[in-house]
Design a protein around this motif. Structure first.
Motif, PDB file in Angstrom:
ATOM      1  N   GLY A 246      -7.266   6.048  -2.646  1.00  0.00           N
ATOM      2  CA  GLY A 246      -6.324   5.302  -1.831  1.00  0.00           C
ATOM      3  C   GLY A 246      -6.939   4.069  -1.201  1.00  0.00           C
ATOM      4  O   GLY A 246      -6.312   3.004  -1.137  1.00  0.00           O
ATOM      5  N   LEU A 247      -8.175   4.195  -0.750  1.00  0.00           N
ATOM      6  CA  LEU A 247      -8.872   3.028  -0.204  1.00  0.00           C
ATOM      7  C   LEU A 247      -9.044   1.957  -1.283  1.00  0.00           C
ATOM      8  O   LEU A 247      -8.840   0.762  -1.027  1.00  0.00           O
ATOM      9  N   HIS A 248      -9.418   2.399  -2.478  1.00  0.00           N
ATOM     10  CA  HIS A 248      -9.581   1.450  -3.578  1.00  0.00           C
ATOM     11  C   HIS A 248      -8.249   0.771  -3.903  1.00  0.00           C
ATOM     12  O   HIS A 248      -8.181  -0.453  -4.092  1.00  0.00           O
ATOM     13  N   ALA A 249      -7.175   1.564  -3.944  1.00  0.00           N
ATOM     14  CA  ALA A 249      -5.855   1.002  -4.241  1.00  0.00           C
ATOM     15  C   ALA A 249      -5.432   0.002  -3.169  1.00  0.00           C
ATOM     16  O   ALA A 249      -4.801  -1.019  -3.472  1.00  0.00           O
ATOM     17  N   ALA A 250      -5.780   0.266  -1.907  1.00  0.00           N
ATOM     18  CA  ALA A 250      -5.432  -0.665  -0.834  1.00  0.00           C
ATOM     19  C   ALA A 250      -6.126  -2.005  -1.034  1.00  0.00           C
ATOM     20  O   ALA A 250      -5.519  -3.064  -0.824  1.00  0.00           O
ATOM     21  N   LEU A 251      -7.387  -1.981  -1.441  1.00  0.00           N
ATOM     22  CA  LEU A 251      -8.090  -3.236  -1.697  1.00  0.00           C
ATOM     23  C   LEU A 251      -7.552  -3.933  -2.941  1.00  0.00           C
ATOM     24  O   LEU A 251      -7.410  -5.164  -2.959  1.00  0.00           O
ATOM     25  N   LEU A 252      -7.257  -3.164  -3.983  1.00  0.00           N
ATOM     26  CA  LEU A 252      -6.713  -3.771  -5.192  1.00  0.00           C
ATOM     27  C   LEU A 252      -5.345  -4.425  -4.942  1.00  0.00           C
ATOM     28  O   LEU A 252      -4.971  -5.357  -5.638  1.00  0.00           O
ATOM     29  N   ALA A 253      -4.624  -3.919  -3.930  1.00  0.00           N
ATOM     30  CA  ALA A 253      -3.322  -4.494  -3.592  1.00  0.00           C
ATOM     31  C   ALA A 253      -3.470  -5.862  -2.926  1.00  0.00           C
ATOM     32  O   ALA A 253      -2.467  -6.556  -2.707  1.00  0.00           O
ATOM     33  N   GLY A 254      -4.706  -6.210  -2.573  1.00  0.00           N
ATOM     34  CA  GLY A 254      -4.954  -7.533  -2.024  1.00  0.00           C
ATOM     35  C   GLY A 254      -4.619  -7.694  -0.568  1.00  0.00           C
ATOM     36  O   GLY A 254      -4.418  -8.797  -0.074  1.00  0.00           O
ATOM     37  N   GLU A 255      -4.562  -6.568   0.147  1.00  0.00           N
ATOM     38  CA  GLU A 255      -4.232  -6.632   1.567  1.00  0.00           C
ATOM     39  C   GLU A 255      -5.451  -6.200   2.363  1.00  0.00           C
ATOM     40  O   GLU A 255      -6.222  -5.353   1.943  1.00  0.00           O
ATOM     41  N   MET A 256      -5.613  -6.782   3.522  1.00  0.00           N
ATOM     42  CA  MET A 256      -6.749  -6.432   4.360  1.00  0.00           C
ATOM     43  C   MET A 256      -6.329  -6.445   5.815  1.00  0.00           C
ATOM     44  O   MET A 256      -5.607  -7.337   6.263  1.00  0.00           O
ATOM     45  N   GLY A 257      -6.737  -5.428   6.548  1.00  0.00           N
ATOM     46  CA  GLY A 257      -6.441  -5.373   7.971  1.00  0.00           C
ATOM     47  C   GLY A 257      -7.507  -6.123   8.759  1.00  0.00           C
ATOM     48  O   GLY A 257      -8.270  -6.920   8.214  1.00  0.00           O
ATOM     49  N   GLU A 258      -7.587  -5.810  10.038  1.00  0.00           N
ATOM     50  CA  GLU A 258      -8.572  -6.477  10.879  1.00  0.00           C
ATOM     51  C   GLU A 258      -9.973  -6.027  10.524  1.00  0.00           C
ATOM     52  O   GLU A 258     -10.211  -4.869  10.215  1.00  0.00           O
ATOM     53  N   THR A 259     -10.909  -6.955  10.542  1.00  0.00           N
ATOM     54  CA  THR A 259     -12.303  -6.619  10.283  1.00  0.00           C
ATOM     55  C   THR A 259     -13.070  -6.584  11.593  1.00  0.00           C
ATOM     56  O   THR A 259     -12.626  -7.103  12.607  1.00  0.00           O
TER      57      THR A 259
END
Length: 260
Positions: A246-259
């Motif tokens: 799921g973490l990988h899919a979130a990054l592949l979706a091109g979205e990023m939260g606060e760093t």
């Protein structure tokens, strides 16, 4: 030691007993890792040495942590040494991300691991209702609709917790070992009867969820999944590390939260 390229991502799943990690190229397919590992919380003081030996120097980090501040601090310390220039995001449940709408009454209260798992199953089984059973220290059984809405779920003691409670409170009956051979439904000794009952409770919760979400696929993950899956009377797909996926899919979706 060869440093990783700027296009690598480090994924971290800090659960209740272990921290799992995987390194993926930014253009790699879902679930394809360069290298992966896991360690118990008690060994986190060796994390820097392990990552340095593996050449872990990612450009980006996405970490899910349900293990508390001490584990987060240990991970942050290792990242400061091994990936000082990386963009680090601590994954959290939000109202929507990567094709999943968070239907929790208070979206922020949903465990980040459960939200990540929902994103993972949505990527694996798009367009179908899905029940996710993640069988670790606790067993979570969650539902995602065909349109990608996380509608909620159940939390119950994991197989070891459940069997351990019986072992401690019934004249010190033997505790279940994760490698125990599956007993028959109607066991002819107390040790096997404990395991049979605990397996039936775990499987029953999963089957109830599948029945309530008509036509749902079922994905089972977690350390106890190899024991629980054979006890199910519904078809289920065993997937390792659904939170990491799921973490990988979130990054592949091109979205990023606060760093941070």
């Amino acid at each position: 030691m060869k440093a990783e390229s700027a296009g690598t991502w480090l994924l971290l799943d800090a659960g209740n007993t272990r921290v799992k990690w995987a390194l993926a190229d930014a253009d790699a397919p879902l679930g394809q890792w360069r290298v992966q590992g896991a360690m118990a919380h008690g060994l986190l003081d060796t994390l820097i040495a392990e990552w340095q030996a593996a050449g872990i120097v990612p450009a980006r980090v996405l970490a899910a942590n349900v293990a508390g501040g001490g584990v987060r601090a240990a991970i942050e310390g290792a990242l400061r040494v091994c990936a000082p220039a990386a963009a680090v995001e601590w994954f959290a449940a939000v109202p929507s991300r990567a094709g999943i709408v968070n239907g929790y009454a208070n979206p922020a209260q949903l465990g980040c691991d459960r939200f990540a798992a929902a994103i993972g199953v949505r990527a694996l089984v798009p367009g179908r209702p899905v029940v996710i059973a993640n069988c670790g220290t606790a067993t979570t059984v969650d539902a995602v609709t065909a349109d990608g809405t996380f509608i909620g779920g159940m939390i119950l003691p994991g197989l070891r917790l459940m069997s351990g409670a019986l072992a401690r409170n019934t004249a010190q009956l033997p505790q279940i070992d994760a490698g125990t051979v599956l007993p028959p439904t109607f066991a002819d000794n107390t040790h096997d009867a404990i395991l049979s009952g605990c397996l039936a409770a775990q499987a029953g919760a999963i089957e109830r969820a599948v029945g309530a979400l008509g036509g749902a696929a079922c994905i089972i993950s977690g350390g106890a999944a190899p024991l629980i899956a054979p006890a199910l009377n519904v078809p289920a797909r065993h997937v390792d590390n659904i939170v990491m996926l799921g973490l990988h899919a979130a990054l592949l979706a091109g979205e990023m939260g606060e760093t941070c």
